[in-house]
Design a protein around this motif. Structure first.
Motif, short mmCIF file in Angstrom:
data_model
loop_
_atom_site.label_atom_id
_atom_site.label_comp_id
_atom_site.label_asym_id
_atom_site.label_seq_id
_atom_site.Cartn_x
_atom_site.Cartn_y
_atom_site.Cartn_z
N ILE A 146 25.24 41.25 34.48
CA ILE A 146 25.79 40.33 35.48
C ILE A 146 26.23 39.03 34.81
CG2 ILE A 146 25.21 38.98 37.53
CD1 ILE A 146 23.29 41.25 38.31
N PHE A 147 25.41 38.53 33.88
CA PHE A 147 25.76 37.30 33.16
C PHE A 147 27.08 37.48 32.41
CE2 PHE A 147 25.69 35.22 28.98
CZ PHE A 147 25.72 33.89 29.38
N THR A 148 27.24 38.62 31.74
CA THR A 148 28.46 38.87 30.97
C THR A 148 29.68 38.90 31.88
OG1 THR A 148 27.19 40.17 29.36
CG2 THR A 148 29.59 40.46 29.38
N ILE A 149 29.56 39.59 33.02
CA ILE A 149 30.69 39.68 33.95
C ILE A 149 31.03 38.30 34.51
CG2 ILE A 149 31.44 40.62 36.16
CD1 ILE A 149 29.75 43.11 35.53
N VAL A 150 30.00 37.53 34.86
CA VAL A 150 30.23 36.18 35.40
C VAL A 150 30.87 35.29 34.34
CG1 VAL A 150 29.09 34.09 36.23
CG2 VAL A 150 28.40 36.33 37.12
N LEU A 151 30.38 35.38 33.10
CA LEU A 151 30.91 34.55 32.02
C LEU A 151 32.38 34.87 31.76
CD1 LEU A 151 30.40 32.44 29.83
CD2 LEU A 151 29.60 34.28 28.33
N LEU A 152 32.71 36.15 31.71
CA LEU A 152 34.11 36.54 31.52
C LEU A 152 34.97 36.09 32.70
CD1 LEU A 152 33.71 40.14 30.05
CD2 LEU A 152 34.51 38.12 28.85
N SER A 153 34.41 36.15 33.90
CA SER A 153 35.15 35.71 35.08
C SER A 153 35.41 34.22 35.04
CB SER A 153 34.38 36.08 36.35
OG SER A 153 34.17 37.48 36.43
N VAL A 154 34.41 33.45 34.63
CA VAL A 154 34.56 32.00 34.53
C VAL A 154 35.62 31.65 33.49
CG1 VAL A 154 33.43 29.87 33.83
CG2 VAL A 154 32.25 31.47 35.35
N LEU A 155 35.55 32.30 32.33
CA LEU A 155 36.55 32.04 31.30
C LEU A 155 37.94 32.43 31.79
CD1 LEU A 155 34.68 33.20 28.06
CD2 LEU A 155 35.30 30.87 28.69
N GLY A 156 38.02 33.57 32.47
CA GLY A 156 39.31 34.00 33.01
C GLY A 156 39.86 33.00 34.02
N ALA A 157 38.97 32.45 34.86
CA ALA A 157 39.40 31.46 35.84
C ALA A 157 39.87 30.18 35.16
CB ALA A 157 38.26 31.16 36.80
N LEU A 158 39.16 29.75 34.12
CA LEU A 158 39.56 28.55 33.38
C LEU A 158 40.93 28.75 32.71
CD1 LEU A 158 36.22 27.47 31.67
CD2 LEU A 158 37.47 26.23 33.45
N VAL A 159 41.11 29.93 32.10
CA VAL A 159 42.39 30.22 31.45
C VAL A 159 43.51 30.28 32.48
CG1 VAL A 159 43.69 31.98 30.19
CG2 VAL A 159 41.37 31.37 29.46
N ALA A 160 43.25 30.93 33.62
CA ALA A 160 44.28 31.05 34.65
C ALA A 160 44.64 29.68 35.23
CB ALA A 160 43.78 31.98 35.76
N ALA A 161 43.61 28.87 35.54
CA ALA A 161 43.88 27.55 36.11
C ALA A 161 44.62 26.65 35.12
CB ALA A 161 42.55 26.90 36.53
N SER A 162 44.19 26.68 33.85
CA SER A 162 44.86 25.87 32.83
C SER A 162 46.29 26.32 32.61
CB SER A 162 44.08 25.94 31.51
OG SER A 162 42.77 25.45 31.67
N SER A 163 46.52 27.61 32.66
CA SER A 163 47.87 28.15 32.44
C SER A 163 48.79 27.77 33.59
CB SER A 163 47.81 29.67 32.30
OG SER A 163 46.96 30.04 31.24
N VAL A 164 48.27 27.85 34.82
CA VAL A 164 49.08 27.47 35.99
C VAL A 164 49.42 25.98 35.93
CG1 VAL A 164 49.03 27.19 38.50
CG2 VAL A 164 48.23 29.32 37.45
N TYR A 165 48.43 25.17 35.62
CA TYR A 165 48.67 23.72 35.52
C TYR A 165 49.67 23.42 34.41
CZ TYR A 165 47.72 18.75 34.91
OH TYR A 165 47.85 17.39 34.80
N ASP A 166 49.51 24.11 33.28
CA ASP A 166 50.43 23.90 32.15
C ASP A 166 51.85 24.27 32.54
OD1 ASP A 166 51.69 23.68 29.72
OD2 ASP A 166 50.66 25.36 28.77
N TYR A 167 52.00 25.39 33.22
CA TYR A 167 53.35 25.92 33.49
C TYR A 167 54.06 25.16 34.60
CZ TYR A 167 57.07 29.30 34.28
OH TYR A 167 58.29 29.90 34.40
#
Length: 703
Positions: free
Chosen positions: A212-233
């Motif tokens: 569960i920790f691994t899935i949550v951690l990957l989800s958090v990183l994915g959300a950070l990457v997605a949010a940063s990419s949207v803001y950047d673009y």
């Protein structure tokens, strides 16, 4: 001779032969057909399907048949299994579909044993898909296992299906009786016919806390990457004004840096050909590892592979071990080229603790995620009769030994390494610990220090030779001996030291123009190619080899191979590379080169997954391996790109920001820019791995 270099292929490249089970080819052993015995073969060939034999031999099975223990405790332990098998026998008589499926899913005794077919996988999905409701509180589920029986030097394996209430020990007891009755031969109690490790059901274990920790951690990183990419673009078209932390996580910014192509020769401080060398070595590693996977797979023509081992082409696969030496050479060379340039600016000062810290924090995040993904995510991605069995690692190894991998001492601390190909990272890290002292010596004493390093290299090669001869330590010997000849820094130092000496030469001659006449250039290429091809084919067709000859081969090739590469790099840098330079320095290699660390870490993840989901026996041939190779390489690069933008690039950028507090924005910009500068990237890729090795290596970026 064939036996020795099959072991060099399998054992030295990845050190996984012990985990490959009883596959005789993977252990480098020939399997003479005569070992099976005419009488044994005749008896086996007359057998019907094992499931039919089982039902007829045990029409009224008892708890004693299942356990061999007539005590009350023994009988009670098998009671549920006994009842389910009795129900199976009853429903077979009335042709109930679930019972027919359980019998139908069993494998045959393998056809084609005389050409090396020793497996029959049965039908995995048919077995585990069985779920027969007897009552509201009682269901009979299918449990798929491998049954194996050893006849002479041959191990036959076949899939069997029992009710899930039966344990592996129950199956082992009843199948032992079955085989002894059918073959009229006593089967040793020391030989396990059914192991719980080979058994699977449709029931999935609930997610534990780490999953569960691994899935949550990957989800958090994915959300950070997605949010940063949207803001950047959408909100920041000006790349220079973008916040450094947002830029660190932006997939757009990291992808732009990853796929930026730099024209060759545009920067005199860049060694363009290293991209091509790094990528070709990594491809070699993946290709050789795929042959190792096939060697441990249920091939229908295993004995035909013996003729392949004698082929000329096989030498290029077996000697994929030299990819390891390539990456050690690159590691030593780039370290010196970069560090001495920095020391000149700082007047010889070298912050050694900071060097260690930077290297550790660059390498470790991706390794830590790889351990989590391999241990907790890979088992969720597939299933099959071979899932988790044809692999370079076992899940138990990661559960027990993950800490040693994160400390980079797994090559000494344990034989069951988590991420077995990470031994390269451990050895390279251990060599790196001593490297700063060599750098200081080179800076202060120059050529005298270089001469001392050269003598040290010869001494280490002599020690390797002496150790093999005096202790009779062969790559064809014990697992412990092979580990000492493959996994330790003292026996791996030669190419690393050659790289250091060559890097020092490049440092002394930077900016100098070499005007070589055509004869000198021709001789340089002839000598380099002679060294390289001698390493590859020196033992081709050799029928036998003594320990002295083997010791000479192992110790000298670890010097000869990087010496050949020295000329390749020198020629490409100075305009004498011709077609080789055009190929190796092509900008098209640059994105793959920047992904090579992530690709090295995760290529075995893909190979384990693709081999584990196999449902039927395979056919060994170069073309079949090539088909698997392209699939594995393609998915490896896709996964490595995802891990690069999720983990590798963000963590590398954050580290740079934290270590440059005065100007975080410019520091982040510099990090992204140097990703496109091959010379400023001390990437030590896989070697044996990519490492390993073939293959199994590579490391990460040391900027």
């Amino acid at each position: 001779m064939v036996r020795l270099f099959v072991v060099l292929w399998l054992s030295s490249l990845a050190m996984v032969s012990a985990q490959f089970g009883e596959n005789q080819l993977a252990l480098g052993k020939q399997i003479p057909v005569g070992d099976l015995g005419a009488e044994q073969y005749a008896a086996i060939s007359k057998l019907r399907r094992l499931s039919v034999e089982f039902v007829e031999l045990f029409p009224n099975i008892t708890a004693g048949d299942l356990t061999g223990d007539l005590s009350r405790a023994g009988l009670l332990s098998a009671q549920e299994c006994q009842l389910d098998i009795a129900l199976l026998t009853k429903d077979l008589a009335s042709f109930k579909k679930w019972a027919l499926k359980m019998v139908d899913s069993w494998g045959f005794l393998p056809a084609g044993m005389l050409v090396g077919n020793f497996w029959d996988l049965g039908n995995f999905d048919e077995c585990v898909g069985i779920e027969h409701a007897v009552s509201l509180s009682h269901r009979v589920q299918g449990k798929y296992c491998f049954a194996k029986v050893q006849l002479a030097s041959v191990v036959l394996k076949t899939g069997v299906c029992f009710p899930a209430s039966c344990s592996a020990s129950h199956m082992d007891t009843v199948l032992r009786s079955l085989f002894q009755n059918l073959l009229d031969a006593e089967i040793s109690q020391d030989v396990e016919i059914v192991s719980e490790a080979t058994c699977q059901t449709a029931e999935k274990k609930p997610y534990d806390g780490i999953t569960i920790f691994t899935i949550v951690l990957l989800s958090v990183l994915g959300a950070l990457v997605a949010a940063s990419s949207v803001y950047d673009y959408f909100f920041h078209q000006d790349d220079k004004s973008l916040n450094a932390v947002v830029k660190a996580f932006s997939a757009r910014a990291n992808s732009r840096a990853l796929f930026r192509l730099v024209e060759p020769k545009s920067n005199p401080n860049v060694i363009d050909c290293l991209h091509g060398i790094r990528c070709m070595s990594f491809i070699w590693v993946v290709f050789a590892h795929d042959y190792m996977v096939f060697a441990s797979s249920p091939n229908t023509n295993m004995l035909d592979a013996l003729s392949w081992i004698k082929s000329f082409f096989s030498q290029f696969v077996i000697h994929g071990i030299f990819a390891v030496d390539t990456f050690f050479f690159l590691s030593g060379m780039l370290l010196v080229v970069i560090a001495l340039r920095t020391m000149e600016r700082t007047k010889g000062k070298l912050n050694i603790p900071m060097m260690y810290l930077q290297r550790y924090v660059r390498l470790t995040p991706l390794v830590a995620f790889a351990i989590l993904l391999y241990l907790k995510i890979l088992p969720l991605l597939g299933d099959g009769p071979l899932f988790g069995q044809i692999s370079f690692d076992s899940y138990a190894s990661c559960e027990a030994n993950w800490l040693w991998t994160l400390l980079y001492v797994q090559n000494y601390a344990t034989r069951d390494m988590c991420l077995s190909h990470s031994w390269y990272l451990a050895v390279d890290m251990q060599l790196f610990i001593f490297a700063p002292f060599l750098l200081i010596a080179l800076f202060r004493w120059g050529k005298k220090a270089a001469a001392s390093i050269f003598i040290l290299m010869l001494l280490l090669a002599s020690c390797l030779f002496s150790m093999m001869v005096i202790k009779n330590m062969s790559m064809n010997g014990s697992e412990e001996g092979r580990a000492k000849l493959y996994y330790t820094p003292n026996v791996r130092a030669s190419p690393y030291l050659v790289g250091i000496l060559f890097g020092y030469f490049l440092h002394l001659t930077r900016g100098k123009k070499f005007n070589l006449n055509p004869i000198t250039v021709l001789l340089g290429w002839l000598v380099a190619l002679a060294l390289i091809f001698t390493c590859l084919i020196a033992v081709y067709r050799a029928s036998d080899i003594s320990i002295v000859e083997e010791a000479l081969f192992v110790s000298l090739t670890r010097i000869a191979w990087p010496l050949g590469l020295c000329w390749v790099v020198f020629a490409c840098m100075n305009g004498y590379g011709y077609l080789a330079d055009s190929f190796l320095s092509s900008p098209l290699w640059q994105p793959m080169s920047r992904l090579s660390y992530a690709a090295y870490i995760f290529h075995m993840f893909i190979e384990s997954l693709n081999s584990g989901i196999t449902r039927t026996s395979t056919y060994f041939s170069d073309y079949q391996v090539m088909l698997r190779f392209w699939a594995d390489l393609g998915f490896t690069m896709i996964l490595s790109y995802l891990m690069h933008i999720l983990v590798e690039a963000p963590f590398a950028n954050l580290v740079t920001i934290m270590m440059s507090p005065k100007n975080p924005k410019s520091a982040s910009d510099e990090t992204l820019q140097t990703k496109s500068a091959p010379t400023e990237e001390a990437i030590e890729p896989p070697s044996e791995a990519p490492a390993s090795p073939p293959l199994t290596e590579r490391k990460e970026n040391q900027r």
